[in-house]
Design an enzyme around this catalytic site. Structure first.
Site, PDB file in Angstrom:
ATOM      1  N   GLU A  99     -17.761   2.850  13.198  1.00 45.21           N
ATOM      2  CA  GLU A  99     -17.161   3.985  12.496  1.00 45.21           C
ATOM      3  C   GLU A  99     -18.211   5.076  12.352  1.00 45.21           C
ATOM      4  OE1 GLU A  99     -15.491   6.872  10.445  1.00 45.21           O
ATOM      5  OE2 GLU A  99     -14.335   5.246  11.366  1.00 45.21           O
TER       6      GLU A  99
ATOM      7  N   ARG B 117      -2.474   6.052   1.447  1.00 44.50           N
ATOM      8  CA  ARG B 117      -3.252   5.660   2.625  1.00 44.50           C
ATOM      9  C   ARG B 117      -4.514   4.906   2.231  1.00 44.50           C
ATOM     10  NH1 ARG B 117      -1.895   8.145   7.575  1.00 44.50           N
ATOM     11  NH2 ARG B 117      -3.875   7.359   8.358  1.00 44.50           N
TER      12      ARG B 117
ATOM     13  N   TYR C 237       7.930  10.865  -2.246  1.00 45.35           N
ATOM     14  CA  TYR C 237       8.160   9.451  -2.543  1.00 45.35           C
ATOM     15  C   TYR C 237       7.047   8.926  -3.438  1.00 45.35           C
ATOM     16  CZ  TYR C 237       5.151   9.110   1.658  1.00 45.35           C
ATOM     17  OH  TYR C 237       4.166   9.275   2.592  1.00 45.35           O
TER      18      TYR C 237
ATOM     19  N   ASP D  40      -3.083   6.421  17.126  1.00 50.22           N
ATOM     20  CA  ASP D  40      -3.079   7.828  17.538  1.00 50.22           C
ATOM     21  C   ASP D  40      -3.890   8.086  18.795  1.00 50.22           C
ATOM     22  OD1 ASP D  40      -1.419   8.564  15.507  1.00 50.22           O
ATOM     23  OD2 ASP D  40      -2.950   9.520  14.272  1.00 50.22           O
TER      24      ASP D  40
END
Length: 391
Positions: free
Chosen positions: A32, A106, A215, A297
């Site tokens: 990362e 998330r 939401y 993605d």
């Protein structure tokens, strides 16, 4: 069979891939580029197809502790406020698909995956580790890190997002293109909102050249709001998290109904990004080639109009783990199996999301037809068994 799996990218897709591959018996090393594992302040929706996988990975209790589980999805006209259609979730989704429909921050999903990975002895997580390039050989793949290290593995997974460097080297198919749609995101404590604006359901407001989705997340204590309008971003589109001017959003919403205007006016802090896209996948080699696989993605960026971007990344990860666990197959054959099982479903979801964006933002006669069809067909139009049943 312990296959050394190198993963580039530590977002939701990368962590999901690491967990699925570790569960399949692989030795995993993840790279990362950021100095810490973080996720932006935004919510995501998880259909039953995705919740089923997370439950299968042993995350049922953890998910229940941080997610919300709405009972219904309501579609309303952004102009009049009228209800157009309702999809029952909650117990109905559970009965139909065997898993519930969830909405989650998330960062909470990211944290759940990270907590599941940290005790795993077969997983090594590397922060502040950008990757320059890779090389495929007949017997393996070599990853070249920006700090000069060379790391050898059996398989490389590019889970490094929309602007993937792994994809760029593997496919050399150019950059994503901007769509002309801007997304404003906000997360607010429900307790900070007037009672009439609080909600424990999913609501989609549809209007010409715009729509808004709201939401609950974090057990229902927070409200996630996403407003998407047409417009162009000036600045770095690769850095999708920008501060936003609330006045511009309020101006774009000026012609909408009073309840929606009240919701937008009640929120002072928004983040903004420009939506970018690639065409729907056209062949399996866009998902994997040789010893290199793409995931999420990096393989199939999705517009948010089917709420399945994170979901397809998690489905990818689950299928990748299954393919790599097939001991009768060598790595290239396992990745061909993975790609063959994933690319057409991903392409269908990509195309469906693009089509939904056109329908959500329609004006004139198309808008009238959409509203009439939704009022007539309701749940039959909103439910998607082909998607929610999973694979």
């Amino acid at each position: 069979m312990s296959r050394r799996t190198l993963i580039v990218g530590g977002g939701i897709g990368g962590l999901a891939a690491a967990l699925a591959c570790a569960r399949a018996g692989a030795q995993v090393e993840l790279f990362e580029r950021a100095r810490e594992f973080t996720e932006v302040g935004a919510g995501i929706q998880l259909g039953p197809n995705v919740v089923k996988i997370l439950h299968g990975w042993g995350l049922k209790d953890g998910l229940a502790g941080v997610a919300a589980f709405p009972d219904r999805l309501q579609v309303r006209s952004a102009l009049s406020g009228a209800e157009l259609g309702v999809l029952r979730l909650g117990a109905v989704a559970m009965a139909r698909y065997g898993s519930p429909y969830a909405t989650i921050h998330r960062a909470d999903l990211h944290g759940l995956l990270l907590a599941a990975l940290k005790p795993q002895a077969a997983v090594q997580l590397n922060l502040a580790s950008p990757v320059d390039r890779f090389m495929q050989q007949a017997e393996g793949v070599t990853l070249h890190a920006a700090d000069g290290r060379e790391v050898k593995g059996d398989v490389l997974v590019g889970a490094d997002g929309l602007w993937s460097r792994v994809r760029d080297q593997l496919l050399n198919d150019g950059a994503p293109r901007t769509t002309g749609h801007l997304a404003y995101r906000a997360l607010v404590p429900q307790s900070s909102l007037p009672e009439r604006l609080r909600s424990q359901q999913v609501t989609a407001w549809l209007g010409p050249r715009m729509h808004v989705v709201q939401y609950p997340v974090r057990g229902g204590e927070w409200l996630n709001v996403v407003a998407i309008v047409h417009g162009q971003m000036h600045g770095d589109v690769e850095n999708w998290d920008h501060s936003a001017n609330p006045a511009r959003l309020r101006s774009a919403m000026a012609a909408t109904c009073a309840p929606l205007i009240d919701l937008i006016d009640a929120i002072d802090h928004w983040r903004l990004w420009a939506l970018s896209i690639r065409p729907p996948m056209r062949a399996a080699n866009e998902q994997a080639h040789g010893r290199v696989a793409l995931l999420g993605d990096a393989a199939h960026p999705m517009l948010p109009y089917l709420a399945q971007g994170a979901g397809m990344a998690i489905e990818d990860a689950d299928e990748l783990g299954r393919a790599l666990a097939t001991e009768s197959l060598d790595v290239p054959a396992a990745l061909r199996l993975y790609a063959g099982r994933r690319w057409q479903r991903n392409a269908r979801v990509q195309a469906g999301a693009i089509r939904n964006g056109q329908i959500f933002h329609a004006g004139g006669v198309v808008r009238w037809g959409r509203d009439a069809a939704m009022k007539l067909l309701g749940e039959r139009l909103l439910d998607m068994p082909w998607l929610y049943r999973g694979v």
